[in-house]
Design a protein around this motif. Sequence first.
Motif, PDB file in Angstrom:
ATOM      1  N   GLY A  63       0.583  -2.897 -16.000  1.00 11.49           N
ATOM      2  CA  GLY A  63       1.287  -4.388 -15.888  1.00 11.49           C
ATOM      3  C   GLY A  63       0.016  -5.149 -15.090  1.00 11.49           C
ATOM      4  O   GLY A  63      -0.937  -4.834 -14.570  1.00 11.49           O
ATOM      5  N   ALA A  64      -0.002  -6.457 -15.363  1.00 10.28           N
ATOM      6  CA  ALA A  64      -0.893  -7.373 -15.147  1.00 10.28           C
ATOM      7  C   ALA A  64      -1.116  -7.240 -13.574  1.00 10.28           C
ATOM      8  O   ALA A  64      -2.211  -7.640 -12.991  1.00 10.28           O
ATOM      9  N   ALA A  65       0.024  -7.340 -12.748  1.00  3.04           N
ATOM     10  CA  ALA A  65       0.089  -7.111 -11.375  1.00  3.04           C
ATOM     11  C   ALA A  65       0.071  -5.839 -10.789  1.00  3.04           C
ATOM     12  O   ALA A  65       0.459  -5.598  -9.597  1.00  3.04           O
ATOM     13  N   GLN A  66       0.008  -4.795 -11.751  1.00  2.00           N
ATOM     14  CA  GLN A  66       0.134  -3.300 -11.158  1.00  2.00           C
ATOM     15  C   GLN A  66       1.578  -3.064 -10.702  1.00  2.00           C
ATOM     16  O   GLN A  66       1.556  -2.393  -9.625  1.00  2.00           O
ATOM     17  N   SER A  93       0.700  -1.247  -0.055  1.00  2.00           N
ATOM     18  CA  SER A  93      -0.092  -0.095  -0.071  1.00  2.00           C
ATOM     19  C   SER A  93       0.767   1.289  -0.005  1.00  2.00           C
ATOM     20  O   SER A  93       0.601   2.249  -0.593  1.00  2.00           O
ATOM     21  N   GLU A  94       1.974   1.307   0.775  1.00  2.60           N
ATOM     22  CA  GLU A  94       2.947   2.377   0.832  1.00  2.60           C
ATOM     23  C   GLU A  94       3.531   2.788  -0.582  1.00  2.60           C
ATOM     24  O   GLU A  94       3.538   3.715  -1.075  1.00  2.60           O
ATOM     25  N   ALA A  95       4.057   1.436  -1.111  1.00  4.20           N
ATOM     26  CA  ALA A  95       4.729   1.532  -2.508  1.00  4.20           C
ATOM     27  C   ALA A  95       3.732   2.048  -3.236  1.00  4.20           C
ATOM     28  O   ALA A  95       4.184   2.815  -4.358  1.00  4.20           O
ATOM     29  N   GLY A  96       2.464   2.000  -3.308  1.00 12.45           N
ATOM     30  CA  GLY A  96       1.336   2.244  -4.298  1.00 12.45           C
ATOM     31  C   GLY A  96       1.069   3.851  -4.064  1.00 12.45           C
ATOM     32  O   GLY A  96       0.902   4.498  -5.133  1.00 12.45           O
ATOM     33  N   SER A  97       1.081   4.167  -2.881  1.00 14.20           N
ATOM     34  CA  SER A  97       1.071   5.599  -2.307  1.00 14.20           C
ATOM     35  C   SER A  97       2.038   6.523  -3.053  1.00 14.20           C
ATOM     36  O   SER A  97       1.807   7.570  -3.434  1.00 14.20           O
ATOM     37  N   ILE A  98       3.226   6.077  -2.774  1.00 13.86           N
ATOM     38  CA  ILE A  98       4.396   6.568  -3.274  1.00 13.86           C
ATOM     39  C   ILE A  98       4.456   7.041  -4.807  1.00 13.86           C
ATOM     40  O   ILE A  98       4.766   7.863  -5.474  1.00 13.86           O
ATOM     41  N   ALA A  99       3.990   5.832  -5.463  1.00 15.42           N
ATOM     42  CA  ALA A  99       4.136   5.455  -7.018  1.00 15.42           C
ATOM     43  C   ALA A  99       3.284   6.433  -7.440  1.00 15.42           C
ATOM     44  O   ALA A  99       3.225   6.943  -8.493  1.00 15.42           O
ATOM     45  N   SER A 100       1.854   6.590  -6.758  1.00 18.46           N
ATOM     46  CA  SER A 100       0.946   7.597  -7.205  1.00 18.46           C
ATOM     47  C   SER A 100       1.209   8.866  -7.319  1.00 18.46           C
ATOM     48  O   SER A 100       0.825   9.624  -8.137  1.00 18.46           O
TER      49      SER A 100
END
Length: 484
Positions: free
Chosen positions: A259-262, A8-15
């Motif tokens: 990507g298929a796994a985002q 979730s943290e990785a997704g937040s930083i990526a966003s």
Amino acid sequence: MAKQESHSEAGSIASDLIHFLNTSPTAFHAVDEAKKRLINVGYVQISEREDWKLEPGKRYFFTRNHSTIVAFAIGKKYVAGNGFYVVGAHTDSPCIKLKPVSKVTKGGYLEVGVQPYGGGLWHTWFDRDLTVAGRVIVREEKDGSVSFSHRLVRIQEPIMRVPTLAIHLDRNVNSDGFKVNTQSHLIPILATSIKAELNKAVAENGSIRNETDGKKSTFSTKHHLLLLEMIASQIGCKPDDICDFELQACDTQPSIIGGAAQEFIFSGRLDNLCMSFCSLKALIDATSSESNLEDESGVRMVALFDHEEVGSDSAQGAGSPVMLDALSRITSSFNSDSKLLQKAIQRSFLVSADMAHALHPNYMDKHEENHQPKMHGGLVIKHNANQRYATNSVTSFLFGEIASMHNLPVQEFVVRNDVPCGSTIGPILASGVGIRTVDVGAPQLSMHSIREMCAVDDVKYSYEHFKAFFQEFSHLDAKITVDM
């Protein structure tokens, strides 16, 4: 649960990176976005044209040419002669820039004359929906007084395209390869002459009068009036008020997580806005409160330079005195003894952050067998015996030790002996300033394409590694002895 939180943290930083990329089509826009983020958390803008009055525990930034930005936070325990802990990256990327005279009319088409900037994969610019962005110099008149301002502009809609030649007219393209002549072939189409005439939005005779000297300017004869009208409409001025500009073609497809796994980020300009973003976010978060600087004896700094892709030799490139000027002025703000700057430089450390080459599954022989950086593997420490990278055993150890302390993955890269090695701002600043340097970067594919890709996880690792560097380096550095 821990894995879910990490994801979730990785997704937040990526966003957050996606937002940064989508607001930064040019180096000018990237600096503007960086300024907004710094001001939003309390950094104070200072000017190189004025005297600096700095205080321990405070945070500052300045820009040069609005395409290079340097931000720094001074530790509360700082005294002149103490070190600077710097992450350096660059704001520019390969692209095609509009020529000083961009008006091209051929075969019933209005085209836009451009020139290649940097070492781009130019074939990737064909058949893309393009627009223009950059900065414009605008004439303004108020109360009988004339002044000139710099405005950022970005047309959101796709207005240009560089079409490929049909295979029927180039039968051997697949066997012989797609060969681009950048002078003849890489010219975007803006409109057809007939439609431009029917939809003419500006005067036929649209020359501009320069009121400052009473002479006629021919700026509007250098560029299609249709293009000038769109730019003027975007920034809220008249076409005649545009005095000059620096514009480049930009892809209109937005950056996105895919990507298929985002697990990937698909975007232009990852080289090097990804490292610019990660270093900037790390500095902001490592200096977000006064307590962050309570025990800091040095200066935490991020320097994002323009013109790396063309050698850094400009007034705002890493080859200019901008870095040395900053170190000197900060040091002298606290003590005028000139000898303290040399002491400070020897106590300083630079992380040169520029994207790295991930192992390509379809071209595995292009990598040296024992040095194959992979996505999700963390930052890559780059080595080159011929000093194309500035890393040595001491700087590599120190940066790697920070990773170890925070359980962060790290990788190593050496280019094959039979392949020329690229370079970064690292050797330029190491030799020009005399600062210890390590060259690193997040792994990516499609480098210098109009559309690149990297991994979401590596954005998180990069941010965390840079943040840990700011927080830990002064204490770690005190434990290693070399020149004694």
